[in-house]
Design a protein around this motif. Structure first.
Motif, PDB file in Angstrom:
ATOM      1  N   GLU A  75      13.171 -44.852  -4.177  1.00 47.87           N
ATOM      2  CA  GLU A  75      13.133 -43.453  -3.799  1.00 47.87           C
ATOM      3  C   GLU A  75      13.914 -42.584  -4.782  1.00 47.87           C
ATOM      4  N   ARG A  76      15.078 -43.102  -5.220  1.00 54.96           N
ATOM      5  CA  ARG A  76      15.827 -42.336  -6.211  1.00 54.96           C
ATOM      6  C   ARG A  76      15.027 -42.195  -7.522  1.00 54.96           C
ATOM      7  N   THR A  77      14.377 -43.266  -7.912  1.00 47.34           N
ATOM      8  CA  THR A  77      13.581 -43.205  -9.145  1.00 47.34           C
ATOM      9  C   THR A  77      12.413 -42.245  -9.004  1.00 47.34           C
ATOM     10  N   LEU A  78      11.881 -42.102  -7.805  1.00 48.63           N
ATOM     11  CA  LEU A  78      10.709 -41.266  -7.559  1.00 48.63           C
ATOM     12  C   LEU A  78      11.026 -39.770  -7.662  1.00 48.63           C
ATOM     13  N   GLN A  79      12.302 -39.430  -7.808  1.00 46.60           N
ATOM     14  CA  GLN A  79      12.663 -38.015  -7.947  1.00 46.60           C
ATOM     15  C   GLN A  79      12.140 -37.404  -9.257  1.00 46.60           C
ATOM     16  N   ASP A  80      11.752 -38.235 -10.216  1.00 44.15           N
ATOM     17  CA  ASP A  80      11.117 -37.713 -11.448  1.00 44.15           C
ATOM     18  C   ASP A  80       9.822 -36.984 -11.071  1.00 44.15           C
ATOM     19  N   GLU A  81       9.663 -35.766 -11.563  1.00 39.05           N
ATOM     20  CA  GLU A  81       8.515 -34.929 -11.176  1.00 39.05           C
ATOM     21  C   GLU A  81       7.180 -35.535 -11.579  1.00 39.05           C
ATOM     22  N   ARG A  82       7.159 -36.375 -12.593  1.00 44.71           N
ATOM     23  CA  ARG A  82       5.884 -36.933 -13.054  1.00 44.71           C
ATOM     24  C   ARG A  82       5.480 -38.183 -12.281  1.00 44.71           C
ATOM     25  N   LEU A  83       6.431 -38.843 -11.622  1.00 46.89           N
ATOM     26  CA  LEU A  83       6.114 -40.056 -10.878  1.00 46.89           C
ATOM     27  C   LEU A  83       5.542 -39.699  -9.516  1.00 46.89           C
ATOM     28  N   PHE A  84       4.449 -40.343  -9.178  1.00 46.74           N
ATOM     29  CA  PHE A  84       3.811 -40.110  -7.890  1.00 46.74           C
ATOM     30  C   PHE A  84       4.168 -41.188  -6.878  1.00 46.74           C
TER      31      PHE A  84
END
Length: 893
Positions: A126-135
Motif C-alpha cells: 500500500e505504501r508503494t502504491l502511493q506513486d501516482e503512476r502505479l495502479f
C-alpha cells in the motif's frame, strides 16, 4: 454693406442645398460630380480591379492548396508514428521503474516470505502504491500462486496471465477504467554457506535480495535491454547477506550460495498519463506544423507575388522590345537588363516572332519587288545622292582585239560582275578595276577612265544607267605576285579548305600590299567628297579598307567577302593573319554570304586580335572604330519582262544546243533537228577551278551510267569550264586531269552518234549560257566549298517554263536559300548519282512545283535587295556618324 449673416449665410445655405441635392441624387444612385461616361469608366475600372484581385487569389491558391494538402498529409502520417514512438519510450521507462521498485522491495518481500508472514506485505504494497503512476501491485509465489495484492488489482488477472502479458512487445491490459501496463519482476534471495556447527542461517540472517554490486545505471541499462516485464537475474557470485549487526564481518562468514527465485512482483502502471502526454504531443505537433505552414505560406505568397510581378514586367519589356532590341543596355546591367530566368522566354519569343514574320510574308507575298529604280530611290533617300565607288579586281567590260585587229567588247562570265554591275549602274557610280584586256589602254582617256554606256533592255523595260570605269595597270610581275601568288595560291585555298595546300611567299605578300595601296590611292583620287561610299569586293583587297580609312576617315567602307571564311585554326596558317584582319576591320560594314562565315570571322578576330566584340550586335571595335559584321546573301539581277520577251523559246534553244553539240544531226532538208527520244540533257557551268567539284560531278555521271544502263545513249552531260588561272601549276594539273577523266568516260560509254560528256573549256557569253540553261533538263552545281554560287540562280531565272531540276551541293551558300533543289554531298558519289537519276525521272508536275518556289525566292531576293540591305545599313551608320559629329561640335572644349 452686408449684414451679420451676409455671404457666409448664403454660402452655408448653398452648401446645405448642394448637400441635400447630393443626398437625393445618391439615394437614386446618381453622382452629381461625374457624368455618365466617367461613372461607367469608374465601374469598369472597379470591375477590372476585382477581376485582377480574383485572378491573383487564384494564382496564390495554386501555391497554397498543394502546400496545405502536403502539410495535412504530413501531420496525418506523423501522428501515429509519434504515438508509437512515445509508447515505446514510456514502456521502457515503466520497465525501468518496475525494476527499481522490485529491487527496493526485494529484501522486505524475501524476509516476509522466509518468516512465513505474508500479511506483512499488505502495508508494504500500500505504501508503494502511493506513486501516482502505479495502479495495482501483486506478489506471486515462484510456482505462480497469488500471495498478496492491492485492492484495485484485477481478480480476473492470474499470475500466469500477468507473466504472459508482460512478455509481449506491448504489455498492455485493458480495464474498465482504462489501459494499464503489466510488468513482472523476479524477486530473488541468496543463502549463506556456513561451516558445520555454525548457527542456523535462518536464525542468524534473513535471506537477502539486495541488488548486485555495481552502479544503478548499469542495472537500468540491462533491464532496458531485456524483454518487458522480466526481472534481472542475480549473478552467481552475488553476496546478499544481511547481518543484524557488525558480526557480518566476522571471520566465520563464508561465501554465499547461488540466488534463488522466491517470488514475482506484478506491477500495473496506469497508462492514462501516457495518453495525456500523447495528446499534448499531437497538439504541439499540429501547432508546430500549422505555424510552420503559415510561415511557409506567407513566404511562398510573397515570393510568388514578387516573381509574378517580375515575370510580368520582364514579359512586357520583351513585348516592348526592351532587352530584345536593346541588348547593349542588357549586357551592361542597365535598367533594361534581362533577367536570367527570362532568357528562355526571350529565345522562344525571338523564334516565334521570326515564324510569325515568315508566315506574314508568305501570306502577303512580296512587299515590293526590288528593282534598279527602287534601289536608286533608296540611294537618294538613305544616302542623299552620295558618291558610290566600287573596287574589284575583275573589270565588268574588257576591250580586246581579234586576230584581224578589230576592237571587241567582251563581258566576262563572272558571278561578281553579274552581281555588282546592276548596283553601280543604279548608282551611276565609279568602278575601279584592273585593266587586263589587250585593248584596254587604247580605250581609256588621259585619266585611265572609260565611260560604260547605259544598257537598253528593250521596250517596256527600264534602261540601266551608265557609269565610269577606272582602270589600274599592273605589270606581269605585279600580277604574278598579287593575283596569282598571294591571292590565288594563298588566300583562295586557305579560305576554301579544298584540300589544296596554300602557298605563302614573302615577295607575294609585299606585292599584294603594294597593289592594295595603289587601288586605295585611286579611290582617294576618284573621291569627290570627303565621305564617299566605297564598295570593296572580295579577297583581293583585304588590306584596302584600312588604307582608305587612313586617308578618308569619314568614308563609309562596305567590304564584301565573296568566298568562305575558314575557322580560326585554318586561318591561323597565314603568316600575316593579323595584318589581314586589321585591314578588313578598317571597313564600316563587312559582309559575308552566310551567318556561318560571319561567326567564323568573329571567332578568328577573337583568337588573334585584341578587340572588343559585341556578339549581340555583331560588331567589332578596333582602335575606337566599329565594324558591323553581317550576312548579305548575294544574288543576281532578275530579268526584266522586256528581256524575257526577247528570249527564244525553250524548244528552239534545245534544238540549237542539240545541233551545235552534235547530239543529233539535222533530219530534214530545212535543217530542223529531231533529238533522240527520251534525251536528258544535264549542264554544269563553272570556272575551271578545283573548288567547283567538276571532277566529283564527272564521277557521278560515270556512276549513273554504270548503275542505270538504260541511260546510255540518252543521258548527255555538258560541262562548260571557263579557263582561269592557267598560269598556276595546280590549275594546269587540274584541267589536264579533267580532260583525262572526260576521255575515259566517253571511251567507256560512247556509242555511234552518242557521246555522254561534252567538255566545253572556253568562255561563253551570257546569251550562250542562257540558251544552254533553257535547253537543259538538269543543272548540276557540286561545289566542294563555295560562298554562294550564282550559277544555280541564273539557271532558275532562265526557266520561265517552270521546268528543269537543280542539283545543288550542300557546301554552297545557296543551299540555305534554295531548299527545293536536290541537295547532295558532292563527295558522296553514290548520292550524287542517285540524285541525277531522280532528277532525270522527276515528273513534270513536281518540277513545276519546285521551280515555281525557287523562282519566287530568287526573284524576291535579287541583287538589288542584296545591295539595298547593305546600302541601307550604310545609310544608318552614316546618319549616326553625322549626328555624333554635330553633337561633338556643340560640346564645350
Amino acid at each position: 454693406m452686408q449684414g451679420p449673416f451676409g455671404s457666409g449665410q448664403g454660402s452655408g445655405q448653398g452648401s446645405a442645398f448642394r448637400g441635400s441635392a447630393a443626398e437625393a441624387l445618391a439615394a437614386r444612385g446618381k453622382s452629381p460630380s461625374r457624368p455618365a461616361p466617367e461613372r461607367a469608366q469608374a465601374a469598369r475600372a472597379a470591375a477590372h480591379r476585382v477581376a485582377m484581385a480574383w485572378r491573383t487569389l487564384r494564382l496564390q491558391l495554386r501555391f497554397l492548396v498543394p502546400l496545405v494538402i502536403t502539410l495535412v498529409g504530413a501531420a496525418w502520417l506523423a501522428a501515429p508514428v509519434l504515438d508509437n514512438l512515445t509508447l515505446r519510450w514510456f514502456s521502457r521507462d515503466l520497465n525501468s521503474r518496475g525494476l527499481l521498485v522490485s529491487n527496493a522491495l526485494s529484501d522486505s518481500i524475501a524476509q516476509a516470505l522466509a518468516a512465513e508472514r505474508p500479511a506483512r506485505l499488505a502495508p508494504l504494497l500500500e505504501r508503494t502504491l502511493q506513486d501516482e503512476r502505479l495502479f495495482a501491485i501483486a506478489v506471486c509465489s515462484a510456482d505462480g500462486r497469488l500471495l498478496r495484492s492491492t485492492e484495485r488489482f484485477p481478480r480476473s488477472l492470474s499470475c500466469a496471465d500477468a507473466t504472459r502479458i508482460a512478455a509481449l512487445a506491448e504489455p498492455r491490459l485493458g480495464l474498465a477504467g482504462g489501459a494499464v501496463h503489466v510488468g513482472v519482476q523476479d524477486v530473488r534471495a541468496q543463502r549463506s554457506i556456513v561451516p558445520a556447527g555454525a548457527p542456523d542461517a535462518a536464525a542468524t540472517a534473513a535471506p537477502s535480495a539486495t541488488p548486485p554490486s555495481g552502479s544503478a545505471d548499469r542495472q537500468l541499462e540491462r533491464a532496458a535491454d531485456r524483454p518487458p516485464g522480466r526481472s534481472a537475474e542475480a549473478p552467481a557470485d552475488r553476496a546478499a547477506t544481511a547481518p543484524a549487526d557488525d558480526s557480518a564481518n566476522d571471520a566465520t562468514a563464508q561465501p554465499q550460495g547461488p540466488a534463488e527465485l522466491v517470488a514475482r512482483l506484478v506491477l500495473l502502471h496506469d497508462l492514462s498519463f501516457v495518453e495525456r502526454r500523447s495528446q499534448d504531443t499531437r497538439r504541439y505537433l499540429v501547432g508546430l506544423i500549422a505555424a510552420l505552414g503559415l510561415v511557409i505560406a506567407v513566404i511562398t505568397v510573397a515570393v510568388a507575388q514578387l516573381s509574378w510581378r517580375g515575370w510580368v514586367a520582364g514579359t512586357r519589356a520583351l513585348l516592348r522590345g526592351e532587352g530584345l532590341l536593346s541588348p547593349m543596355l542588357a549586357a551592361s546591367g542597365g535598367p533594361l537588363a534581362l533577367a536570367p530566368e527570362l532568357e528562355p522566354l526571350a529565345a522562344d519569343l525571338r523564334v516565334r516572332l521570326r515564324e510569325m514574320e515568315d508566315e506574314f510574308r508568305r501570306s502577303q507575298g512580296p512587299q515590293g519587288e526590288w528593282t534598279a529604280g527602287r534601289l536608286r530611290t533608296l540611294l537618294q533617300t538613305q544616302l542623299s545622292g552620295d558618291q558610290v565607288i566600287v573596287v574589284s579586281n575583275r573589270e565588268p567590260l574588257i576591250h580586246d582585239r581579234d586576230p584581224l585587229g578589230t576592237l571587241v567588247e567582251r563581258r566576262p562570265a563572272s558571278g561578281l560582275v553579274t552581281a555588282i554591275e546592276p548596283v553601280v549602274r543604279a548608282c551611276s557610280g565609279t568602278w575601279i578595276a584592273h585593266g587586263g584586256g589587250s585593248a584596254d589602254r587604247a580605250t581609256v582617256d588621259a585619266f585611265d577612265r572609260v565611260q560604260v554606256p547605259a544598257e537598253d533592255h528593250g521596250e517596256g523595260s527600264e534602261a540601266a544607267g551608265a557609269y565610269l570605269l577606272r582602270r589600274i595597270w599592273l605589270t606581269e610581275a605585279e600580277e604574278q605576285g598579287y593575283y596569282y601568288g598571294f591571292a590565288n595560291e594563298g588566300l583562295w585555298p586557305l579560305c576554301h579548305v579544298a584540300h589544296v595546300r596554300p602557298v605563302f611567299r614573302e615577295s607575294d605578300w609585299a606585292t599584294y600590299r603594294e597593289i592594295n595601296q595603289r587601288f586605295a590611292d585611286a579611290v582617294v583620287a576618284e573621291a569627290r567628297i570627303e565621305d564617299p561610299v566605297v564598295l570593296v569586293q572580295d579577297y583581293h583587297f583585304a588590306l584596302l579598307p584600312a588604307m582608305v580609312r587612313e586617308q578618308l576617315p569619314n568614308a563609309t567602307i562596305l567590304t564584301f567577302w565573296h568566298i568562305p571564311w575558314p575557322n580560326p585554326e585554318s586561318f591561323g596558317i597565314c603568316p600575316w593573319r593579323q595584318e589581314i584582319l586589321q585591314g578588313l576591320l578598317g571597313s564600316t560594314i563587312l559582309g559575308f554570304h552566310t551567318r556561318y562565315h560571319c561567326k567564323n570571322f568573329i571567332e578568328t578576330v577573337d583568337r588573334y586580335l585584341e578587340a572588343r566584340i559585341e556578339h549581340e550586335h555583331s560588331t567589332i571595335a578596333l582602335k575606337e572604330k566599329e565594324t558591323l559584321v553581317e550576312a548579305y546573301p548575294i544574288s543576281i539581277e532578275w530579268p526584266e519582262p522586256g528581256v524575257v520577251a526577247r528570249w527564244p523559246a525553250v524548244a528552239q534553244c534545245r534544238a540549237r544546243v542539240v545541233q551545235r553539240l552534235g547530239i543529233a544531226p539535222p533530219a530534214a532538208a530545212d535543217g530542223s533537228v529531231a533529238e533522240p527520244p527520251g534525251l536528258v540533257l544535264a549542264v554544269g557551268v563553272d570556272r575551271f577551278d578545283y573548288t567547283k567539284g567538276i571532277l566529283e560531278r564527272l564521277n557521278a555521271v560515270e556512276r549513273l551510267l554504270e548503275k542505270h544502263p538504260q541511260w546510255r545513249g540518252r543521258f548527255v552531260f555538258v560541262q562548260v569550264a571557263a579557263p582561269t588561272r592557267s598560269a598556276l601549276d595546280e590549275y594546269r594539273g587540274f584541267q589536264e586531269r579533267i580532260h583525262r577523266v572526260t576521255e575515259r568516260i566517253n571511251q567507256r560509254f560512247a556509242q555511234p552518234g552518242y557521246q555522254p560528256v561534252h567538255l566545253l573549256a572556253e568562255h561563253h557569253g551570257h546569251d550562250a549560257l542562257n540558251e544552254l540553261f533553257r535547253a537543259a533538263n538538269l543543272c548540276v552545281v557540286t561545289s566542294l566549298h563555295d560562298g554562294m554560287n550564282l550559277v544555280c540562280k541564273e539557271f532558275i531565272a532562265a526557266r520561265d517554263d517552270l521546268q528543269g531540276v537543280l542539283i545543288l551541293s550542300r557546301f554552297a551558300g545557296a543551299a540555305r536559300e534554295l531548299p527545293e533543289s536536290l541537295i547532295v554531298n558532292p563527295y558522296h558519289v553514290e548520292e550524287t548519282a542517285d540524285a541525277l537519276h531522280r532528277a532525270a525521272t522527276m515528273p513534270a508536275a513536281e518540277q513545276r512545283e519546285r521551280m515555281a518556289s525557287l523562282r519566287s525566292t530568287v526573284r524576291e531576293f535579287n541583287v538589288y535587295r542584296w545591295a539595298g540591305r547593305m546600302l541601307s545599313d550604310a545609310g544608318r551608320w552614316r546618319l549616326r556618324a553625322r549626328i555624333e559629329a554635330r553633337v561633338r561640335r556643340h560640346q564645350p572644349g
